[in-house]
Design an enzyme around this catalytic site. Structure first.
Site, PDB file in Angstrom:
ATOM      1  N   SER A 112       0.836  -1.207   0.000  1.00 53.33           N
ATOM      2  CA  SER A 112       0.000   0.000   0.000  1.00 53.33           C
ATOM      3  C   SER A 112       0.868   1.254   0.000  1.00 53.33           C
ATOM      4  O   SER A 112       0.376   2.342  -0.281  1.00 53.33           O
ATOM      5  CB  SER A 112      -0.872   0.013   1.250  1.00 53.33           C
ATOM      6  OG  SER A 112      -0.036   0.068   2.402  1.00 53.33           O
TER       7      SER A 112
ATOM      8  N   CYS B 259       2.745  -7.068   1.689  1.00 53.78           N
ATOM      9  CA  CYS B 259       1.756  -6.384   2.508  1.00 53.78           C
ATOM     10  C   CYS B 259       0.894  -7.464   3.151  1.00 53.78           C
ATOM     11  O   CYS B 259       0.306  -8.284   2.429  1.00 53.78           O
ATOM     12  CB  CYS B 259       0.909  -5.493   1.600  1.00 53.78           C
ATOM     13  SG  CYS B 259      -0.495  -4.739   2.435  1.00 53.78           S
TER      14      CYS B 259
ATOM     15  N   CYS C 114       2.708  -6.287  10.016  1.00 57.02           N
ATOM     16  CA  CYS C 114       2.485  -5.329   8.929  1.00 57.02           C
ATOM     17  C   CYS C 114       3.861  -4.895   8.460  1.00 57.02           C
ATOM     18  O   CYS C 114       4.751  -4.649   9.284  1.00 57.02           O
ATOM     19  CB  CYS C 114       1.697  -4.124   9.459  1.00 57.02           C
ATOM     20  SG  CYS C 114       1.694  -2.702   8.333  1.00 57.02           S
TER      21      CYS C 114
HETATM   22  N1  DGL Z   1       2.049  -2.612   4.859  1.00 53.41           N
HETATM   23  C1  DGL Z   1       0.763  -3.155   4.983  1.00 53.41           C
HETATM   24  C2  DGL Z   1       0.675  -4.462   5.712  1.00 53.41           C
HETATM   25  O1  DGL Z   1       1.628  -5.184   5.740  1.00 53.41           O
HETATM   26  C3  DGL Z   1      -0.452  -2.310   4.886  1.00 53.41           C
HETATM   27  C4  DGL Z   1      -0.565  -1.163   5.795  1.00 53.41           C
HETATM   28  C5  DGL Z   1      -1.781  -0.336   5.437  1.00 53.41           C
HETATM   29  O2  DGL Z   1      -1.806   0.168   4.319  1.00 53.41           O
HETATM   30  O3  DGL Z   1      -2.685  -0.230   6.269  1.00 53.41           O
HETATM   31  O4  DGL Z   1      -0.353  -4.806   6.244  1.00 53.41           O
END
Ligand code: DGL
Length: 254
Positions: free
Chosen positions: A7, A69, A179
């Site tokens: 994202s 992600c 995350c």
């Molecule tokens: N980097 C992302 C993940 O691993 C998404 C974070 C987001 O956009 O809320 O969940």
């Protein structure tokens, strides 16, 4: 050529680990910053974004795609695998290694709302958390901090404290970073934990990125995808938002 997307810039924490194993590879990284954060978005919205990003990455020559992600992996990877003729590598919540490390028997998971309610996460927790207690918290405001490049300092500490302290108070000595943005806050998380009495020797943060990088390499070898490009390392950065900002962050974080 390896395609990677997130994202925003969180997936760069995964790219750092991949590059250690595949230093001579060609990469395309897509930061979907115009649609960030994904954490509170609907599954359908994330599937739509994941589809159109995958199309773009494939048009640019990606032979395999890393969904760097956790939220997008949980929402969309099974659909991507059905719809596209290439391999996808996703993020796994690292509850298994955390269960092996904890001394208190309590593992804390920090992740987005989307990840914590996804079936994929709930299945993993069910499978590996039989003999331990798992406590969870959304990393509220963490993604926004990292996207602003504000990974340390008083404001970052205050924000981290709000989500981390409830896990520490529940007895967690091992925290899963669920995350891909969160590893950029690792130093701040450790600092806040230490200030709250966590012992540096027995407190662990688990980032699944090194394991994901090893899995990618295995899949590439099994699929006969070249692990080095004849031209050596290259990185093409794509972004749905401000590309200048992405370039700046890439240079400072990677
Ligand atoms: N980097 C992302 C993940 O691993 C998404 C974070 C987001 O956009 O809320 O969940």
């Amino acid at each position: 050529m390896i395609g990677i997307f997130d994202s925003g810039i969180g997936g760069l924490s995964v790219f750092r680990e991949i590059r250690k194993l595949l230093p001579e590879q060609g990469y395309i990284y897509y930061s979907d910053s115009a649609h960030c954060p994904y954490g509170e978005k609907s599954k359908e919205y994330i599937i739509d974004r994941a589809r159109s990003i995958t199309r773009r990455l494939m048009e640019m020559g990606a032979e395999i795609v890393v969904v760097a992600c956790n939220t997008a992996t949980a929402a969309a990877i099974s659909i991507l695998r059905e719809e596209f003729p290439i391999k996808f590598i996703g993020m796994e919540p690292a509850i298994k290694p955390a269960a092996a490390l904890t001394k208190t028997g309590v593992v804390g998971v920090l992740a987005t709302a989307g990840t914590l309610k996804a079936e994929k996460y709930l299945d993993t927790r069910e499978k590996w958390a039989q003999s331990i207690t798992v406590v969870e918290h959304i990393g509220e405001g963490f993604v926004e901090l990292v996207e602003k490049g504000q990974t340390s300092g008083a404001e970052a500490e205050t924000i981290v404290k709000r989500s981390l302290v409830p896990l520490l108070e529940a007895g967690a000595d091992t925290i899963v970073l669920g995350c891909t943005h969160y590893p950029f806050l690792a130093d701040t998380i450790k600092k806040v934990a230490a200030a709250h009495g966590a012992d540096g020797n027995s407190f662990h943060l688990i980032d699944p990125a090194p394991a994901v990088a090893r899995h990618l390499l295995e899949v590439m070898e099994a699929e006969g995808i070249q692990t080095a490009s004849p031209e050596g390392f290259s990185m093409e950065l794509l972004c749905s938002g401000d590309r200048k900002e992405l370039l700046h962050t890439y240079n400072s974080l990677v």
